[in-house]
Design a protein around this motif. Structure first.
Motif: not given
Length: 494
Positions: A115-120, A226-242
């Motif tokens: 699976e290629s994750l688009p948010y990465l 507005t936030t840093w995408a690098g942090a958000t990507m890590n949250f999404q990778k765990t399956g968390a909801t932002t």
């Protein structure tokens, strides 16, 4: 008959010994299927005559082939291709198009699915060689390179070599953790000891480890709109909801966060950059800081505080981190030296209660085992002898002057085109462009003129066009800033 004379080509001018050339070519012929399992090779004297070489060279080549497992010797019979190789059928030469899109290690696609994750998919920021108004990078020309070089050399003369160059502590080199603890306690009002600190390869690794340990699928993470995408990507990778709350001139809207906690179910983690919000550079107001800590205690969520550029503030009255006022252990404090020294020095850190640090270190062990002991020792030495403090003071004066200069230029040269608030600290200005200006087009045109800056697309919340970007000033001299703004002015007025 196999045409060995034409298949084996010897280059006597090569630095590779002739017997190795022959042995390697025989291996290539076997892998290609030209020579098949069990095939008898010419005798050493016969092949030497064919190739006009000394017989001992062929003997050495056959011996090397047997050592590599490609060849086998049969007593009284000769030398053969090893029998354990499967039959390899030579394939016709494929077209360039087929080769590029085919499978295999040299192709573009594997023979299995994933699976290629688009948010990465996010471009990596780099520093260009020409003029640049970057994301807020340090000027590596100011970095204490000579002092760092001396500290590196001392590493090779210090301690027991057997332990010095072996495996180390997964938490990081003790010297650096000791010195960093003192530095954080003195400059940020923290109350740490070395066991409260995990050294990482930059703050992004600290964010990743923390996310993996603290978050599970379905957990709710709150960030600014507005936030840093690098942090958000890590949250999404765990399956968390932002989920997001607004950010205004005083930072994260804590009242909106309180309503979200009250009416929308439990929140697991709140991610903030309170000293200088990323990307807008605004500072979280003192009363909001207090309320945020109170909300964390009431609702039980973790505060992930990313303090990426605390060392650079220009009003001589920095606001202390949230972690300094944390009485209940609700804050995980993440920082980095990459913005303070140079991005190539991958030194970040996580500060938290020891139970979490121990768990982060256990997870880090199966990813990276340990950091870079030599670099960590060298940076620890620079803290210990005061060189880094001197560097911070020198850089602060320089960046202060550069901040004042770019703000002056934006006011005098681009008053009607760009709106901004003069940042109290940090290494970039949050520039809001007039709606009539297409920031993407402007950024592309600037590249043609030798100037690079972000088109701001990464900073847009979903469904919004801010037409804003960060203009980093720290990595450019005042003359470079003047030339950069001159190019921007010319393009805007074109």
């Amino acid at each position: 008959m196999t045409p060995f004379k034409s298949l084996l080509q010897v280059d006597k001018s090569s630095s590779t010994p002739v017997f190795l050339q022959i042995s390697e070519q025989l291996g290539q012929l076997i892998r290609a299927g030209t020579l098949v399992a069990g095939q008898r090779l010419p005798g050493t004297r016969q092949l030497a005559d064919l190739l006009k070489l000394n017989r001992q060279t062929i003997v050495a080549a056959y011996d090397e082939g047997m050592a590599q497992g490609w060849l086998a010797s049969r007593a009284g019979s000769g030398t053969y291709v090893a029998a354990h190789f499967p039959e390899i059928k030579p394939q016709p030469l494929a077209s360039t198009e087929a080769t590029e899109s085919g499978t295999g290690l040299a192709g573009t696609q594997p023979g299995y699915s994933f699976e290629s994750l688009p948010y990465l998919i996010r471009p990596a920021l780099t520093q260009s060689a020409g003029l640049h108004l970057d994301d807020g990078f340090p000027d590596i020309r100011l970095a204490p390179m000579d002092e760092l070089s001396r500290a590196y050399r001392s590493y090779f003369r210090w301690g027991n070599p057997q332990t010095h160059f072996g495996y180390g502590d997964t938490k990081g080199h003790l010297l650096l953790r000791e010195q960093l603890s003192v530095h954080l306690n003195e400059t940020r009002g923290l109350r740490t000891n070395p066991d409260n600190i995990l050294i990482t390869r930059g703050s992004i690794m600290g964010l990743h480890l923390t996310s993996q340990v603290l978050l599970r699928s379905g957990d709710v993470v709150v960030t600014g709109k507005t936030t840093w995408a690098g942090a958000t990507m890590n949250f999404q990778k765990t399956g968390a909801t932002t989920r997001t709350v607004p950010v205004d001139a005083h930072g994260l809207d804590v009242d909106a966060l309180a309503l979200l906690c009250e009416h929308n179910g439990p929140v697991r983690l709140v991610s903030v950059t309170p000293h200088h919000h990323y990307p807008t550079t605004v500072t979280l107001r003192a009363d909001r800081r207090t309320k945020l800590l109170q909300l964390a205690e009431r609702y039980g969520f973790v505060i992930l505080e990313d303090d990426y550029d605390y060392d650079f503030h220009y009003l001589s009255r920095p606001i202390l981190p949230l972690a300094s006022a944390d009485q209940q252990g609700m804050v995980v404090y993440v920082g980095s030296l990459t913005k303070s020294v140079a991005p190539a020095f991958r030194i970040g850190y996580v500060v938290a209660p020891t139970a979490l640090i121990d768990e982060l270190a256990r997870l880090r062990r199966i990813i990276d085992r340990q950091g870079d002991p030599m670099l960590e020792f060298a940076i620890g030495q620079l803290f210990k002898n005061g060189e880094l403090k001197r560097h911070f003071r020198k850089s602060l004066r320089t960046y202060h002057a550069r901040r004042d200069r770019i703000c002056e230029l934006l006011t005098t040269e681009l008053r009607d085109a760009i709106h901004y608030d003069k940042p109290d600290g940090g290494m970039a200005v949050w520039a809001r462009f007039d709606p009539a200006i297409d920031l993407g087009v402007l950024a592309n045109q600037a590249v043609q003129e030798g100037l690079s800056f972000s088109n701001g697309l990464l900073h847009n919340p979903p469904g919004q066009r801010l037409n804003s970007t960060r203009l980093g000033f720290a990595s450019s001299t005042e003359d470079e800033l003047e030339r950069s703004i001159s190019i921007m002015k010319k393009l805007i007025n074109r």
